[in-house]
Design an enzyme around this catalytic site. Structure first.
Site, mmCIF file in Angstrom:
data_model
loop_
_atom_site.group_PDB
_atom_site.id
_atom_site.type_symbol
_atom_site.label_atom_id
_atom_site.label_comp_id
_atom_site.label_asym_id
_atom_site.label_seq_id
_atom_site.Cartn_x
_atom_site.Cartn_y
_atom_site.Cartn_z
ATOM 1 N N HIS A 35 40.271 30.003 -11.202
ATOM 2 C CA HIS A 35 39.050 30.791 -10.967
ATOM 3 C C HIS A 35 38.066 30.061 -10.051
ATOM 4 O O HIS A 35 37.119 30.656 -9.561
ATOM 5 C CB HIS A 35 38.395 31.223 -12.290
ATOM 6 C CG HIS A 35 37.509 30.199 -12.938
ATOM 7 N ND1 HIS A 35 36.469 30.533 -13.778
ATOM 8 C CD2 HIS A 35 37.522 28.845 -12.894
ATOM 9 C CE1 HIS A 35 35.880 29.436 -14.209
ATOM 10 N NE2 HIS A 35 36.495 28.399 -13.695
HETATM 11 C C1 LIG Z 1 36.641 24.418 -13.954
HETATM 12 S S1 LIG Z 1 37.381 22.884 -14.241
HETATM 13 C C2 LIG Z 1 38.426 23.278 -15.612
HETATM 14 C C3 LIG Z 1 38.789 22.072 -16.396
HETATM 15 C C4 LIG Z 1 39.637 22.307 -17.626
HETATM 16 N N1 LIG Z 1 40.900 22.915 -17.309
HETATM 17 C C5 LIG Z 1 38.870 23.145 -18.599
HETATM 18 O O1 LIG Z 1 39.152 24.330 -18.734
HETATM 19 O O2 LIG Z 1 37.921 22.626 -19.180
HETATM 20 C C6 LIG Z 1 38.511 22.675 -12.929
HETATM 21 C C7 LIG Z 1 39.182 21.314 -12.910
HETATM 22 O O3 LIG Z 1 40.077 21.280 -11.802
HETATM 23 C C8 LIG Z 1 40.106 19.959 -11.317
HETATM 24 N N2 LIG Z 1 40.604 19.975 -9.931
HETATM 25 C C9 LIG Z 1 39.956 20.394 -8.826
HETATM 26 N N3 LIG Z 1 40.727 20.248 -7.742
HETATM 27 C C10 LIG Z 1 41.898 19.735 -8.176
HETATM 28 C C11 LIG Z 1 43.103 19.355 -7.510
HETATM 29 N N4 LIG Z 1 43.219 19.489 -6.184
HETATM 30 N N5 LIG Z 1 44.108 18.880 -8.250
HETATM 31 C C12 LIG Z 1 43.984 18.729 -9.595
HETATM 32 N N6 LIG Z 1 42.866 19.077 -10.287
HETATM 33 C C13 LIG Z 1 41.839 19.565 -9.576
HETATM 34 C C14 LIG Z 1 38.669 19.516 -11.428
HETATM 35 O O4 LIG Z 1 38.553 18.109 -11.429
HETATM 36 C C15 LIG Z 1 38.221 20.156 -12.730
HETATM 37 O O5 LIG Z 1 38.302 19.280 -13.814
#
Ligand SMILES: C[S@@+](CC[C@H](N)C(=O)[O-])C[C@H]1O[C@@H](n2cnc3c(N)ncnc32)[C@H](O)[C@@H]1O
Length: 400
Positions: A308
């Site tokens: 999202h």
């Molecule tokens: C909205 S948060 C959701 C975190 C967790 N899944 C939750 O629901 O609490 C999105 C997560 O995606 C990670 N993220 C962003 N870009 C990423 C990438 N290229 N590869 C892996 N993780 C990534 C961010 O660090 C963040 O922790």
């Protein structure tokens, strides 16, 4: 006051009827939620439109600001000291270092918000909301949102005017980037060494953000993870973009006996922020989800509110990295995401939708949006699990 209009009478009856179905049961929260919705409709009908507008403009902004300042003063923790005893503003002034007159004005407003109790003239005591505000997750969420969103919201009208009111879809030209005058994507910006403290508030915000139960508390987990490999060396689940691992850690606590490895995959800055108490029996792996998935044949590739954050083309890139890693007829992708209703959307879904627009040029998807996204990359939605009516569902996906 005039006698209630028929609408009010009907709404009162509705509140009364719904009130009768609320019990103290913790297993089914839906009657409480239904009563709350009815009570909100009653309040909306009772308030005049001018009162509604006045509250939005005068009441809500200082509510947010005074709460944010409360954290700088350690106010909520201090109020809870000494067995939650009522404290005068003089006393709170000594405990926080703030001017008692200023505290009195702040706390009077927070009392009107229901955040504290007023026990006398210039004397206040904490209540359940004060205690919640003092927790790590509420503190992190408030600081994360306040410090970011004020700046972004302030620039939103100018941004949309500049773009001639087009729906934002470019991840590299987000409102966040405009407001913070940076070319970095939000997650790149957050990963800068100077933002290490912001990572902690972001992690706490992520830990907070699910309203209601977690996916594995509100679905038939054995049906979703059906027939996992008995080999303890095989991977049961990878939590991709799982932040500090709150979902996979809680999953492990809930199903300690389930066989198979559990893996958290995240960006280096988040993996580096993990604390020493991160469980040793969960593997924490640095991984960029836009690159090929290194673990093949896992039972579940779980992504909770990760897609999202991204517009459609980026989501397709992330999903496409999983396709070659999946074992046909065995592996599943589990998206734990809001499925926003086509009509009659709830406040949680619309609020997160706005947040996604502001931070990432992204959006909350309807069921047909999710299906179209998957079908574009050789996948298919095999089932959408309704998690006891919560806006977040589990979208189960298999190879097409
Ligand atoms: C909205 S948060 C959701 C975190 C967790 N899944 C939750 O629901 O609490 C999105 C997560 O995606 C990670 N993220 C962003 N870009 C990423 C990438 N290229 N590869 C892996 N993780 C990534 C961010 O660090 C963040 O922790």
């Amino acid at each position: 006051m005039n006698s209630p209009s028929p609408d009010i009478t009907t709404l009162l009856k509705d509140v009364d009827a719904k009130g009768k179905s609320v019990t103290n049961s913790t297993s089914d929260d839906n009657p409480r939620k239904a009563l709350l919705e009815s009570a909100r409709s009653l309040v909306t009908a009772l308030e005049t439109p001018f009162e509604v507008v006045a509250r939005m403009n005068w009441f809500d902004p200082p509510k947010w600001a005074m709460t944010r300042i409360g954290y700088d003063l350690n106010l909520f923790d201090k109020m809870l000291e000494n067995n939650r005893s009522p404290k005068s503003c003089e006393e709170l002034g000594k405990l926080t270092g703030a001017d008692p007159k200023l505290l009195s004005r702040m706390l009077k407003h927070l009392y009107c918000c229901g955040f504290v109790n007023e026990t006398g003239s210039n004397e206040f005591a904490p209540n359940a909301i004060t205690a919640a505000l003092a927790t790590r997750i509420c503190k992190g969420m408030t600081i994360d949102c306040y410090d970011l969103m004020n700046q972004v919201n302030a620039k939103l009208p100018e941004y949309l005017k500049n773009t001639k009111y087009q729906n934002p879809t470019d991840k590299d030209a987000s409102i966040f980037q405009f407001a913070f005058d940076t070319k970095l994507h939000y997650f790149e910006w957050l990963s800068l060494p100077e933002h290490a403290a912001k990572i902690e508030t972001f992690n706490a915000h992520m830990d907070f953000k699910t309203l209601g139960k977690k996916w594995f508390q509100s679905t038939d987990v054995s049906a979703i993870l059906n027939d996992p490999s008995p080999d303890p060396e095989s991977v049961l689940m990878i939590d991709i973009g799982g932040n500090a691992g709150h979902d996979i850690v809680d999953f492990k606590k809930a199903f300690p006996e389930m066989k198979g490895r559990l893996v958290l995959q995240e960006l280096p800055a988040v993996i580096n922020s993990l604390t020493a108490d991160f469980p040793k029996d969960i593997e924490a792996q640095e991984h960029d989800m836009f690159t090929p998935q290194p673990i093949h044949g896992a039972k579940a590739y779980y992504l909770h509110m990760v897609l999202h954050d991204w517009p459609d083309d980026s989501c397709r890139q992330v999903l496409a990295q999983l396709v070659p890693a999946m074992k046909n007829g065995y592996s599943k992708i589990l998206l734990n995401e809001i499925v926003i209703k086509d009509k009659d959307a709830d406040w949680f879904s619309t609020s997160v939708d706005m947040l996604m627009m502001l931070c990432h040029s992204a959006y909350e998807r309807t069921e047909s949006d999710w299906r179209a996204l998957c079908e574009g990359v050789g996948l298919r939605v095999s089932k959408i699990w309704d998690c006891e009516g919560n806006p977040e569902k589990v979208i189960e996906i298999e190879l097409a």
